[in-house]
Write a protein that holds these residues in place. Structure first.
Motif, short mmCIF file in Angstrom:
data_model
loop_
_atom_site.label_atom_id
_atom_site.label_comp_id
_atom_site.label_asym_id
_atom_site.label_seq_id
_atom_site.Cartn_x
_atom_site.Cartn_y
_atom_site.Cartn_z
N LYS A 56 36.00 44.55 36.01
CA LYS A 56 35.62 44.14 34.65
C LYS A 56 35.22 42.67 34.64
O LYS A 56 34.20 42.29 34.05
N LEU A 57 36.00 41.83 35.31
CA LEU A 57 35.69 40.41 35.37
C LEU A 57 34.34 40.17 36.05
O LEU A 57 33.53 39.37 35.57
N ALA A 58 34.09 40.87 37.14
CA ALA A 58 32.82 40.73 37.84
C ALA A 58 31.65 41.14 36.95
O ALA A 58 30.61 40.46 36.93
N ARG A 59 31.81 42.24 36.22
CA ARG A 59 30.74 42.66 35.30
C ARG A 59 30.50 41.60 34.24
O ARG A 59 29.35 41.27 33.94
N GLU A 60 31.58 41.06 33.67
CA GLU A 60 31.45 40.04 32.64
C GLU A 60 30.72 38.80 33.15
O GLU A 60 29.99 38.15 32.42
N ARG A 61 30.94 38.48 34.42
CA ARG A 61 30.34 37.28 35.01
C ARG A 61 29.01 37.57 35.71
O ARG A 61 28.38 36.67 36.25
N GLY A 62 28.62 38.84 35.74
CA GLY A 62 27.32 39.21 36.30
C GLY A 62 27.21 39.09 37.80
O GLY A 62 26.14 38.74 38.31
N VAL A 63 28.30 39.40 38.52
CA VAL A 63 28.27 39.33 39.98
C VAL A 63 28.69 40.67 40.59
O VAL A 63 29.39 41.47 39.96
N GLU A 64 28.26 40.86 41.82
CA GLU A 64 28.60 42.08 42.58
C GLU A 64 29.74 41.78 43.54
O GLU A 64 29.72 40.76 44.24
N ALA A 74 31.83 35.27 44.79
CA ALA A 74 30.56 35.94 44.49
C ALA A 74 29.66 35.05 43.64
O ALA A 74 28.44 35.01 43.85
N GLU A 75 30.25 34.31 42.72
CA GLU A 75 29.46 33.39 41.89
C GLU A 75 28.85 32.27 42.71
O GLU A 75 27.82 31.71 42.33
N GLN A 76 29.46 31.95 43.84
CA GLN A 76 28.94 30.91 44.72
C GLN A 76 27.91 31.45 45.70
O GLN A 76 27.40 30.71 46.54
N GLY A 77 27.62 32.75 45.61
CA GLY A 77 26.60 33.34 46.47
C GLY A 77 27.13 34.13 47.66
O GLY A 77 26.35 34.65 48.45
N TRP A 78 28.43 34.23 47.81
CA TRP A 78 29.01 34.99 48.91
C TRP A 78 28.88 36.49 48.63
O TRP A 78 28.97 36.93 47.48
N ARG A 79 28.70 37.28 49.67
CA ARG A 79 28.84 38.73 49.57
C ARG A 79 30.32 39.02 49.81
O ARG A 79 30.86 38.65 50.86
N VAL A 80 30.99 39.65 48.85
CA VAL A 80 32.44 39.72 48.85
C VAL A 80 32.94 41.17 48.89
O VAL A 80 32.45 42.03 48.16
N THR A 81 33.94 41.39 49.73
CA THR A 81 34.72 42.63 49.73
C THR A 81 36.12 42.23 49.30
O THR A 81 36.73 41.34 49.90
N ALA A 82 36.63 42.86 48.24
CA ALA A 82 37.96 42.54 47.72
C ALA A 82 38.86 43.77 47.86
O ALA A 82 38.50 44.85 47.40
N VAL A 83 40.01 43.58 48.50
CA VAL A 83 40.91 44.69 48.79
C VAL A 83 42.27 44.43 48.14
O VAL A 83 42.84 43.34 48.33
N ASP A 84 42.77 45.41 47.39
CA ASP A 84 44.12 45.32 46.83
C ASP A 84 44.68 46.73 46.67
O ASP A 84 43.92 47.68 46.47
#
Length: 130
Positions: free
Chosen positions: A34-42, A13-23
């Motif tokens: 939480k990590l995404a919020r801290e780094r400001g990415v969706e 996401a930081e590189q500009g990709w639109r990301v779906t993460a599944v776990d």
């Protein structure tokens, strides 16, 4: 698929990709959020079991499976769905411990039923251009 706590998802996401993460782990997904919020990415975070998850056919430029070690029947199912999810010209990336790791490596799973070789993966992805 098998995003864990989302470090790869957030980096993409930081590189500009639109990301779906599944776990399957709600705890891991919350840590990823939480990590995404801290780094400001969706990131589109989804709690789901990858052995039953149905990604959109042809819907992704990149499908990443990093250190998702499953027994052969489940691995085959996940790989087929992952391969089908890759759009024409896209990429499927699988990173994991090879079966040879048991005798020539260090760490990683010690159960040979969850390890693979490149030939095993290619055979399980029949019909996908590799």
């Amino acid at each position: 698929l098998g995003a864990g706590e989302g470090r790869n998802a957030v980096w993409l996401a930081e590189q500009g990709w639109r990301v779906t993460a599944v776990d399957f782990s709600a705890v891991a997904v919350e840590r990823g959020r939480k990590l995404a919020r801290e780094r400001g990415v969706e990131v589109d975070w989804q709690v789901a079991d990858v052995t039953s998850y149905q990604p959109e056919v042809g819907g992704f430029d990149l499908v990443l499976l990093a250190y998702l070690h499953l027994p052969a029947p489940q691995r085959s199912t996940v790989l087929h769905r992952a391969g089908a999810a890759v759009c024409p010209g896209g990429s499927l990336v699988l990173v994991g411990h090879d079966l040879a790791n048991l005798t020539n490596g260090i760490g990683g799973p010690q159960d040979p039923t969850v390890l693979q070789t490149p030939d095993m993966v290619v055979a399980e992805l029949s019909g996908l251009h590799v």
